[in-house]
Design a protein around this motif. Structure first.
Motif, mmCIF file in Angstrom:
data_model
loop_
_atom_site.group_PDB
_atom_site.id
_atom_site.type_symbol
_atom_site.label_atom_id
_atom_site.label_comp_id
_atom_site.label_asym_id
_atom_site.label_seq_id
_atom_site.Cartn_x
_atom_site.Cartn_y
_atom_site.Cartn_z
ATOM 1 N N ARG A 118 -14.183 -23.294 23.488
ATOM 2 C CA ARG A 118 -14.441 -22.306 22.277
ATOM 3 C C ARG A 118 -13.307 -22.183 21.435
ATOM 4 O O ARG A 118 -13.014 -20.972 20.869
ATOM 5 N N SER B 185 -18.614 -23.029 12.989
ATOM 6 C CA SER B 185 -19.300 -23.019 14.347
ATOM 7 C C SER B 185 -20.791 -23.162 14.216
ATOM 8 O O SER B 185 -21.583 -22.329 15.048
ATOM 9 N N SER C 147 -20.047 -30.439 11.978
ATOM 10 C CA SER C 147 -19.214 -31.617 12.475
ATOM 11 C C SER C 147 -20.249 -32.291 13.576
ATOM 12 O O SER C 147 -20.394 -33.769 13.376
ATOM 13 N N THR C 148 -20.841 -31.499 14.295
ATOM 14 C CA THR C 148 -21.992 -32.216 15.183
ATOM 15 C C THR C 148 -22.977 -33.113 14.449
ATOM 16 O O THR C 148 -23.299 -34.079 14.726
ATOM 17 N N HIS D 286 -33.474 -26.802 17.773
ATOM 18 C CA HIS D 286 -32.582 -26.320 18.514
ATOM 19 C C HIS D 286 -31.971 -27.546 19.207
ATOM 20 O O HIS D 286 -32.665 -28.298 19.913
ATOM 21 N N LYS D 287 -30.475 -27.962 19.174
ATOM 22 C CA LYS D 287 -30.050 -28.952 19.825
ATOM 23 C C LYS D 287 -30.148 -29.016 21.364
ATOM 24 O O LYS D 287 -30.299 -29.993 21.914
ATOM 25 N N VAL E 258 -15.387 -31.813 17.441
ATOM 26 C CA VAL E 258 -16.504 -30.671 17.292
ATOM 27 C C VAL E 258 -16.115 -29.640 18.288
ATOM 28 O O VAL E 258 -15.231 -30.061 19.505
ATOM 29 N N GLU F 228 -17.310 -26.622 23.866
ATOM 30 C CA GLU F 228 -18.089 -25.702 24.231
ATOM 31 C C GLU F 228 -17.240 -24.842 25.347
ATOM 32 O O GLU F 228 -17.567 -23.524 25.543
ATOM 33 N N GLU G 133 -13.413 -27.921 7.009
ATOM 34 C CA GLU G 133 -13.377 -26.898 7.976
ATOM 35 C C GLU G 133 -12.944 -25.727 7.591
ATOM 36 O O GLU G 133 -11.886 -25.539 6.525
ATOM 37 N N SER H 215 -20.867 -21.795 7.621
ATOM 38 C CA SER H 215 -20.139 -20.862 8.371
ATOM 39 C C SER H 215 -19.523 -21.698 9.423
ATOM 40 O O SER H 215 -19.947 -23.040 9.683
HETATM 41 P P1 GDP Z 1 -18.769 -26.657 13.102
HETATM 42 O O1 GDP Z 1 -17.565 -25.562 13.481
HETATM 43 O O2 GDP Z 1 -19.719 -26.063 12.188
HETATM 44 O O3 GDP Z 1 -18.291 -27.901 12.740
HETATM 45 O O4 GDP Z 1 -19.510 -26.871 14.583
HETATM 46 P P2 GDP Z 1 -19.315 -27.636 15.513
HETATM 47 O O5 GDP Z 1 -19.952 -29.127 15.227
HETATM 48 O O6 GDP Z 1 -17.996 -27.947 15.993
HETATM 49 O O7 GDP Z 1 -20.313 -27.113 16.909
HETATM 50 C C1 GDP Z 1 -19.848 -25.929 17.151
HETATM 51 C C2 GDP Z 1 -20.732 -25.597 18.291
HETATM 52 O O8 GDP Z 1 -22.086 -25.600 18.116
HETATM 53 C C3 GDP Z 1 -20.527 -26.653 19.534
HETATM 54 O O9 GDP Z 1 -20.120 -25.955 20.697
HETATM 55 C C4 GDP Z 1 -21.616 -27.452 19.474
HETATM 56 O O10 GDP Z 1 -22.094 -27.976 20.803
HETATM 57 C C5 GDP Z 1 -22.834 -26.455 19.237
HETATM 58 N N1 GDP Z 1 -23.820 -27.053 18.382
HETATM 59 C C6 GDP Z 1 -23.685 -28.060 17.496
HETATM 60 N N2 GDP Z 1 -25.031 -28.339 17.170
HETATM 61 C C7 GDP Z 1 -25.691 -27.325 17.537
HETATM 62 C C8 GDP Z 1 -26.957 -27.169 17.182
HETATM 63 O O11 GDP Z 1 -27.892 -27.580 16.480
HETATM 64 N N3 GDP Z 1 -27.820 -25.759 17.640
HETATM 65 C C9 GDP Z 1 -26.674 -24.955 18.586
HETATM 66 N N4 GDP Z 1 -27.342 -23.817 18.967
HETATM 67 N N5 GDP Z 1 -25.653 -25.389 18.819
HETATM 68 C C10 GDP Z 1 -25.193 -26.574 18.333
#
Ligand code: GDP
Ligand code: MG
Length: 684
Positions: free
Chosen positions: A91, A68, A72-73, A242-243, A85, A88, A114, A66
């Protein structure tokens, strides 16, 4: 909107972990854009990543999940990639499409898909399906990224996505693949924000049963209805803390997971060879573009066909590269060969060029579909052989010419000396010539061709025969001339001698001498002719010619000796000896009482008797008569008519009469002189 479209890594991306790439090794590329267009730059990009020539020594991994959920992170942490990424603070959504990046320091192509989960955003599920197809057709590992709290929510968006993946996979790999690849894929579930309350084992059990339930619920084609999920997929599970709330723990777990992608020796190594889709790295871009093309036009995605198309395209390309270098090399010898030069070691050169090209082709093309690879290999060899063939034929022609020239030279050198044996000279020169040709021709042959040099050798042999024959004729002619000169020298004296001593038997003497000289000449010819390998017929002809020429030599000498003045002087001498000298050989001094008239008449009659002796070659002993066949002239040949009987006649009757008259006048003058001498002696 401030979404990113650029390919240039580091320009505006927001991930602080990746540094801007200078060497292109971490540049990312959007391979499919929002308009669902496939990039034409992937091939170049793979080259820039330095992966083009690694063959099968690379891996492809892609991610699903899904929006976010930190996909990508995760990829950036695991592989050192530079995917966008979500910021934050703002958004905002990242760009939809499929992105690719090379893993830092590893031969891994990472795809970040994506906007895969259309359901969540209520968007079209078309892209979801297409990207699933696309990813499965190339990836070894599909990372399924989800929050812990999503686990067990069968109705959740994730599960719908997985259903799509399974369906698509059945279409792709359901049928037993024909090329031996298993089409197996690893689904790696990464459970994010794992709190730890529910152990991994429980989560894994839930997910596994969910997967099987989804698999059961698929509407499968009849022939595949009993298939199990485990026939196509391996499932692996891992959790990440949790990151933000457990940042340290998150980092160390990510590192652990990274090891499983990198360290081939680790027990949990994820890139098992069985997952590899066996697309050579230099074919990845063409293959992916083809897959996307098929996916886009909603055609049935038939992987074996795609693999074959890929193989055709790449094998052609690889072949063309090998061929262009080969052509360059072949061209270098074209001019010398056309100019008539025998190129030393041409065969070795040609074999080298061809082997080199085949090796090049094999190195790069053998990774592709075997049937196509072998077919194109045969094509390549046939094309090269067709290019080499004129060089080979030219070389043979030139070799033929130069061998023939050498043969002539060796012949002439051998015939220069006095004491040569013609047959030996010819056979030695012939042997050298044929050997030189054969050695050179064999050298020029390239194996696995239907080239043949035996025909050219046959032609050469024929020409050698012609040259040797001509030489033999020339030599025979020279020899006959030599013999003729000898005859002339030997016959000259006897003819002069016997013709100056007229007698009834003078022709017997002359013909005896002639027979002797001719006999010597004939044996001289025969002894020499032995080494000329002359045929019986040639010998017969040559001997006949020799006899005729000898006869004509004799006749010429006779003609010289009986020419008007010479003959008249013979008659005069004969007459004088009888008229002006007495029986004792004492010169007469005429006195008035002498019978001048009687003496004159007697001497004259005796002299005139000689004329018929000379006028025809007729020996007393008929067996001494020389015989030659007469030759009638025919219109086809320019040979003059030869009438042997006519050659026996020295003077015709008219001629005899003419000479007689001339002699009479001379004799009359002697008579008058004798008369006068008596008058003057009386007067004294
Ligand atoms: P993607 O859309 O799945 O590629 O997600 P992104 O990597 O762009 O991250 C979306 C948001 O989630 C960003 O604001 C990240 O900082 C945050 N995020 C990344 N990894 C984690 C995690 O392990 N836990 C949480 N709670 N947030 C994370
Ligand atoms: Mg993302």
């Amino acid at each position: 909107t401030s979404t990113l479209k650029t390919h240039e890594a580091g320009a505006t991306f927001t991930n602080g972990h990746a540094s801007p790439a200078v060497d292109g090794s971490t540049e990312r590329i959007q391979i499919v854009d929002e308009e669902k267009k496939f990039t034409p730059e992937l091939g170049t990009q793979i080259q820039k990543w330095g992966l083009r020539d690694v063959g099968f020594d690379y891996n492809i991994v892609s991610v699903f999940g899904s929006q976010s959920t930190g996909k990508s992170t995760l990829l950036n942490r695991l592989f050192g990639t530079t995917f966008d990424v979500m910021d934050e603070t703002q958004r905002q959504q990242t760009t939809k499409g499929i992105w690719m990046c090379r893993g830092k320091g590893m031969n891994v192509m990472v795809m970040d898909v994506e906007g895969t989960d259309g359901r969540e955003r209520g968007e079209d599920q078309d892209f979801e399906r297409k990207s699933a197809l696309f990813s499965l057709a190339s990836s070894e590992i599909l990372i399924v990224n989800l929050w812990e709290h999503q686990v067990g929510l069968y109705q959740g968006a994730n599960m719908g996505l997985l259903k799509t993946v399974f369906e698509v996979n059945l279409g792709l790999f359901g049928k037993k693949s024909t090329d031996g690849t298993s089409g197996r894929t690893l689904l790696l579930f990464v459970i994010r924000d794992h709190i730890g309350q529910t152990p991994l084992g429980n989560l894994q059990a839930t997910l596994t049963s969910d997967m099987n339930r989804i698999w059961e619920s698929l509407s499968k084609p009849a022939e595949l209805k009993d298939t199990q999920l485990s026939q196509y997929f391996d499932l692996a599970f891992t959790t990440l803390p949790h990151k933000i709330l457990a940042a340290d723990k998150f980092e160390s777990e990510v590192q652990n997971l990274r090891t499983r992608f990198v360290d081939k020796t680790s027990s949990g190594y994820l890139f098992k060879p069985v997952y590899h889709k066996r697309i050579p790295a230099d074919g990845v871009s063409f293959y992916m573009e083809g897959i996307w093309e098929q996916v886009q036009t909603n055609k049935d995605l038939d992987l074996p066909t795609q693999q074959e198309l890929l193989a055709q395209f790449r094998c052609d390309e690889i072949s063309a590269v090998a061929l262009s270098e080969f052509n360059e090399q072949a061209k270098s010898q074209k001019r010398p060969v056309e100019a008539g030069k025998v190129v030393q070691g041409l065969g070795a050169l040609m074999r080298n060029w061809r082997t080199h090209a085949i090796n090049r082709y094999e190195r790069d093309a053998s990774r592709y579909h075997k049937g196509v690879y072998l077919r194109k290999r045969a094509d390549l060899i046939a094309t090269m052989n067709a290019t080499l063939s004129p060089l080979f034929l030219g070389q043979l022609k030139n070799l033929h010419k130069s061998c023939l020239v050498a043969f002539k030279k060796e012949m002439l050198d051998g015939l220069r000396g006095e004491q040569y044996n013609f047959a030996d000279v010819v056979s030695k020169a012939r042997e050298t010539c044929e050997r030189t040709f054969t050695v050179g021709a064999k050298e020029a042959v390239v194996e696995d061709t239907d080239w043949n040099w035996e025909e050219e050798l046959q032609l050469l042999k024929e020409e050698i025969g012609v040259v040797a024959d001509q030489c033999r004729k020339d030599e025979t002619k020279k020899m006959l001339n030599q013999i003729e000169r000898n005859i002339k020298r030997q016959i000259s004296e006897p003819v002069e001698l016997y013709l100056s001593r007229p007698s009834k038997g003078m022709w017997d003497e002359i013909l005896l001498a002639f027979r002797d000289v001719l006999g010597k000449a004939e044996s001289a010819y025969l002894s020499k002719a032995m080494s000329f390998n002359c045929t019986e017929e040639e010998n017969t002809n040559a001997l006949a010619a020799l006899r005729k020429r000898a006869w004509l030599v004799l006749r010429a000498k006779i003609d010289e000796q009986t020419a008007d003045q010479a003959f008249l002087s013979k008659l005069r001498n004969h007459f004088e000896e009888r008229f002006r000298y007495d029986e004792q050989g004492v010169p007469r001094v005429w006195k008035p009482e002498d019978d001048i008239d009687g003496a004159f008449k007697k001497a004259k009659d005796q002299t005139l008797e000689l004329v018929p002796w000379y006028s025809k070659i007729s020996p007393e002993d008929a067996s001494l008569q020389f015989e030659l066949p007469s030759e009638a002239s025919d219109s086809a040949s320019e040979a003059e008519e030869f009438d042997f009987a006519a050659t026996l006649v020295v003077f015709t009757e008219t001629k005899a009469l003419d000479l007689t008259n001339k002699f009479r006048k001379d004799a009359d003058a002697y008579y008058v002189e004798a008369k006068r001498s008596t008058v003057s002696s009386v007067a004294q």
